[in-house]
Design an enzyme around this catalytic site. Structure first.
Site, short mmCIF file in Angstrom:
data_model
loop_
_atom_site.label_atom_id
_atom_site.label_comp_id
_atom_site.label_asym_id
_atom_site.label_seq_id
_atom_site.Cartn_x
_atom_site.Cartn_y
_atom_site.Cartn_z
N GLY A 88 9.98 83.32 32.09
CA GLY A 88 10.54 83.03 30.77
C GLY A 88 9.40 82.65 29.84
NE ARG A 89 12.01 79.87 25.53
CZ ARG A 89 13.23 79.75 25.02
NH1 ARG A 89 13.48 80.17 23.80
NH2 ARG A 89 14.22 79.20 25.71
CB ILE A 90 7.43 77.70 30.58
CG1 ILE A 90 7.97 76.80 29.45
CG2 ILE A 90 6.39 76.96 31.41
CD1 ILE A 90 8.78 75.59 29.92
CB ILE A 112 5.46 72.57 35.88
CG1 ILE A 112 5.34 74.09 35.75
CG2 ILE A 112 4.10 71.98 36.22
CD1 ILE A 112 6.26 74.74 34.80
NE ARG A 124 14.96 69.81 35.06
CZ ARG A 124 14.14 69.77 34.00
NH1 ARG A 124 12.84 69.81 34.19
NH2 ARG A 124 14.60 69.67 32.78
CG ASP A 132 5.06 67.35 36.02
OD1 ASP A 132 4.60 66.19 36.00
OD2 ASP A 132 5.67 67.86 35.04
CD GLU A 168 11.56 64.36 38.32
OE1 GLU A 168 11.83 64.01 37.16
OE2 GLU A 168 11.16 65.47 38.61
CG HIS A 170 9.42 65.37 34.84
ND1 HIS A 170 10.70 65.60 35.27
CD2 HIS A 170 9.19 66.27 33.84
CE1 HIS A 170 11.23 66.60 34.55
NE2 HIS A 170 10.33 67.00 33.67
C1 8YV Z 1 11.98 66.44 29.92
C2 8YV Z 1 11.65 68.60 30.75
O1 8YV Z 1 12.78 66.77 28.87
O2 8YV Z 1 12.07 69.80 28.75
C3 8YV Z 1 12.33 69.66 29.95
O3 8YV Z 1 13.14 70.38 30.54
O4 8YV Z 1 11.69 68.60 31.92
C4 8YV Z 1 10.96 67.52 30.08
O5 8YV Z 1 10.35 67.90 28.91
C5 8YV Z 1 11.37 65.12 29.74
O6 8YV Z 1 11.30 64.58 31.00
C6 8YV Z 1 12.14 64.21 28.87
O7 8YV Z 1 13.39 63.90 29.39
#
Ligand code: 8YV
Length: 311
Positions: free
Chosen positions: A152-154, A229, A231, A255, A260, A278
């Site tokens: 995807g984008r990332i 990075i 989930r 990360d 968590e 994270h």
């Molecule tokens: C979280 C993230 O939003 O954007 C996401 O999906 O995992 C992070 O940027 C951040 O932990 C703030 O809740």
């Protein structure tokens, strides 16, 4: 008259401060009696601001009959029951794009840190070990293939950075992207076999739960590294711990974790693991931009304008 806003989880503090100026905002995650707070607001709350560590489930949505919009702080929205919201016609917004480059930066930082053992080198110097002899050699990134789960984008931004390192790129996802020449594998096991570093950059949620399974981790092999990075839920964490303990893979840069901020004890003592709390999007600039999208989406909703970034 101020609208009633329920903030279900923590987010960038200046964003919360801004929301508290504009709305009658209620903080759910710090409330001693959460059920009581929800009950007391049930016939008032029309908007929710949620986050990764404080989302909103179907049961809570059901308890807020006047809810009209959910603005989520984060690009990943696996902590929001979007299906339950959609059923009630409640739109959900997230914070895409503004964090893409930031997250890709950390993914690459974690990849290099893991493969070249950057934190281990730092410890080696601090602990005076260098005085007794050089640090053991590490694996190399050069000449290897980086396999990206989720283009995807990332994923694309990570790949773009990796190209500059001269490595080969492969990817996995539900669909082959016609505009990309990199090797595509539908099966994550095949991707794992083809690469030395696997980076998970896909969305979380049920569709990707356990995607990096025991079999995938085994296929990565004793010279392979995993970077996550996305989930924690994407990876079979138990299988990963076992594979790291038995040197069935070379290392991991993580990360994100299943539960968590509780990180499995086993990771804490492993030398072949680099851990982060994270933080892929956790810079002032990016968190401010994410928060602005939450603010702008809520403002658009209340002004009767199109939402800025609906899911
Ligand atoms: C979280 C993230 O939003 O954007 C996401 O999906 O995992 C992070 O940027 C951040 O932990 C703030 O809740």
């Amino acid at each position: 008259m101020k609208h009633e806003l329920l903030i279900t989880g923590p987010m960038y503090p200046p964003t919360i401060a801004e929301l508290e100026k504009v709305y009658n905002a209620h903080r759910l995650w710090t409330a001693p009696d959460k059920a009581g707070l929800i009950a007391s607001l049930a016939d008032k709350v029309t908007a929710v601001a949620s986050s990764n560590s404080g989302g909103i489930d179907a049961a809570t949505i059901a308890k807020l009959p006047k809810l009209k919009v959910i603005a989520h702080f984060g690009v990943g929205y696996d902590t929001v029951d979007v299906a339950a919201a959609k059923q009630r016609g409640i739109p959900v917004t997230n914070t895409p794009d503004v964090l893409t480059e930031e997250v890709a930066d950390l993914a690459v930082a974690l990849m290099l840190a893991t493969v070249r053992q950057v934190p281990q080198g730092d410890r080696y110097v601090r602990e005076g070990k260098w005085l007794k002899g050089p640090m053991p050699l590490t694996e190399s990134l050069q000449g290897k293939t980086v396999g990206i789960i989720g283009m995807g984008r990332i994923g694309r931004s990570i790949a773009k950075r990796c190209e500059a390192f001269g490595v080969k790129i492969a990817y996995q996802g539900p669909n082959k992207k016609n505009d990309l020449d990199w090797s595509y594998y539908r099966d994550p096991v095949e991707l794992a076999k083809s690469c030395a570093v696997m980076i998970a950059a896909c969305p979380g949620g049920e569709a990707t739960r356990g995607l990096v399974s025991r079999t995938v981790i085994e296929a990565l092999g004793p010279k392979g590294f995993l970077v996550n990075i996305s989930r924690g839920s994407v990876v079979d964490e138990t299988a990963l711990i076992e594979a790291l303990q038995k040197n069935r893979i070379a290392g991991a840069g993580l990360d994100v974790f299943v539960d968590e901020p509780r990180v499995p004890e086993a990771f804490l003592t492993m030398e072949n693991v680099v851990l982060q709390p994270h933080v892929a999007s956790a810079t002032h600039d990016t968190r401010r931009a994410m928060g602005q999208l939450v603010i702008d989406n809520l403002a658009a909703h209340f002004a009767g304008k199109p939402l800025v970034t609906p899911i």
